[in-house]
Design a protein around this motif. Structure first.
Motif, PDB file in Angstrom:
ATOM      1  N   ALA A  45       0.847  -1.199   0.000  1.00  0.00           N
ATOM      2  CA  ALA A  45       0.000   0.000   0.000  1.00  0.00           C
ATOM      3  C   ALA A  45       0.877   1.243   0.000  1.00  0.00           C
ATOM      4  N   PRO A  46       0.477   2.272  -0.740  1.00  0.00           N
ATOM      5  CA  PRO A  46       1.231   3.532  -0.748  1.00  0.00           C
ATOM      6  C   PRO A  46       1.206   4.193   0.629  1.00  0.00           C
ATOM      7  N   ASP A  57       2.617  -0.509   9.163  1.00  0.00           N
ATOM      8  CA  ASP A  57       3.126  -1.746   8.581  1.00  0.00           C
ATOM      9  C   ASP A  57       2.382  -2.088   7.291  1.00  0.00           C
ATOM     10  N   PRO A  58       3.040  -1.919   6.144  1.00  0.00           N
ATOM     11  CA  PRO A  58       2.354  -2.213   4.876  1.00  0.00           C
ATOM     12  C   PRO A  58       2.020  -3.696   4.703  1.00  0.00           C
ATOM     13  N   LEU A  59       2.654  -4.568   5.478  1.00  0.00           N
ATOM     14  CA  LEU A  59       2.365  -5.994   5.345  1.00  0.00           C
ATOM     15  C   LEU A  59       1.119  -6.421   6.116  1.00  0.00           C
ATOM     16  N   GLU A  60       0.498  -5.483   6.819  1.00  0.00           N
ATOM     17  CA  GLU A  60      -0.763  -5.775   7.509  1.00  0.00           C
ATOM     18  C   GLU A  60      -1.973  -5.582   6.601  1.00  0.00           C
ATOM     19  N   LEU A  61      -1.782  -4.948   5.452  1.00  0.00           N
ATOM     20  CA  LEU A  61      -2.911  -4.615   4.576  1.00  0.00           C
ATOM     21  C   LEU A  61      -2.824  -5.423   3.282  1.00  0.00           C
ATOM     22  N   THR A  62      -3.712  -6.428   3.162  1.00  0.00           N
ATOM     23  CA  THR A  62      -3.705  -7.274   1.967  1.00  0.00           C
ATOM     24  C   THR A  62      -4.559  -6.711   0.846  1.00  0.00           C
ATOM     25  N   GLY A  63      -5.547  -5.896   1.201  1.00  0.00           N
ATOM     26  CA  GLY A  63      -6.415  -5.319   0.189  1.00  0.00           C
ATOM     27  C   GLY A  63      -7.257  -4.221   0.785  1.00  0.00           C
ATOM     28  N   ILE A  64      -7.805  -3.397  -0.102  1.00  0.00           N
ATOM     29  CA  ILE A  64      -8.705  -2.336   0.359  1.00  0.00           C
ATOM     30  C   ILE A  64      -9.641  -1.956  -0.786  1.00  0.00           C
ATOM     31  N   ARG A  90       2.792  -8.210  -1.750  1.00  0.00           N
ATOM     32  CA  ARG A  90       3.718  -8.647  -0.707  1.00  0.00           C
ATOM     33  C   ARG A  90       2.992  -8.996   0.584  1.00  0.00           C
ATOM     34  N   ALA A  91       1.965  -8.244   0.929  1.00  0.00           N
ATOM     35  CA  ALA A  91       1.193  -8.549   2.137  1.00  0.00           C
ATOM     36  C   ALA A  91       0.433  -9.868   1.971  1.00  0.00           C
TER      37      ALA A  91
END
Length: 135
Positions: A45-46, A57-64, A90-91
């Protein structure tokens, strides 16, 4: 034992292919409402999105889902940007590796359906009532 020296991580194209398959196979009641959703696959995520969601933590967000849910749309107030589902490669890969109990296809499908549910106007609580995926 599996030889991991020849393995490569799934590409953005691999993840997009699964997500598009999911969208293409939606039940007839939902399919017409998903046809104009933009699908974006990014590695993470940007920063501005993470800031807005107040997460570091960008690895906590798989989609939105980024848009106005169908239940809140008004013909008198047109939307000036397309409804978009973002999937973060990556997430997704990180979660897939950590879980170890689902296929990558199933995880991508689940994340895609979860974000589509937001498009249809379902809250996280609504989704949790019928989707026991995370238990």
């Amino acid at each position: 034992m599996t030889d991991l020296t020849q393995s490569t991580a799934p590409s953005s194209d691999d993840i997009e292919t699964v997500a598009r398959q999911v969208i293409a196979t939606l039940p007839p009641a939902f399919a017409p409402h998903a046809k104009d959703i933009v699908l974006r696959i990014e590695d993470v995520a940007p920063d501005d999105m993470l800031d807005e969601l107040e997460t570091d933590d960008p690895l906590e967000l798989t989609g939105i889902y980024d848009g106005i849910p169908m239940t809140e749309k008004s013909p008198s107030e047109p939307q000036h940007f397309p409804d978009t589902i973002w999937l973060f490669r990556r997430a997704i890969i990180d979660e897939w590796a950590e879980r170890g109990d689902v296929t990558l296809h199933d995880l991508v499908a689940h994340v895609t359906v979860h974000e589509l549910a937001h498009h249809f106007g379902w809250s996280d609580d609504d989704i949790a009532k019928i989707d026991r995926w995370w238990e």
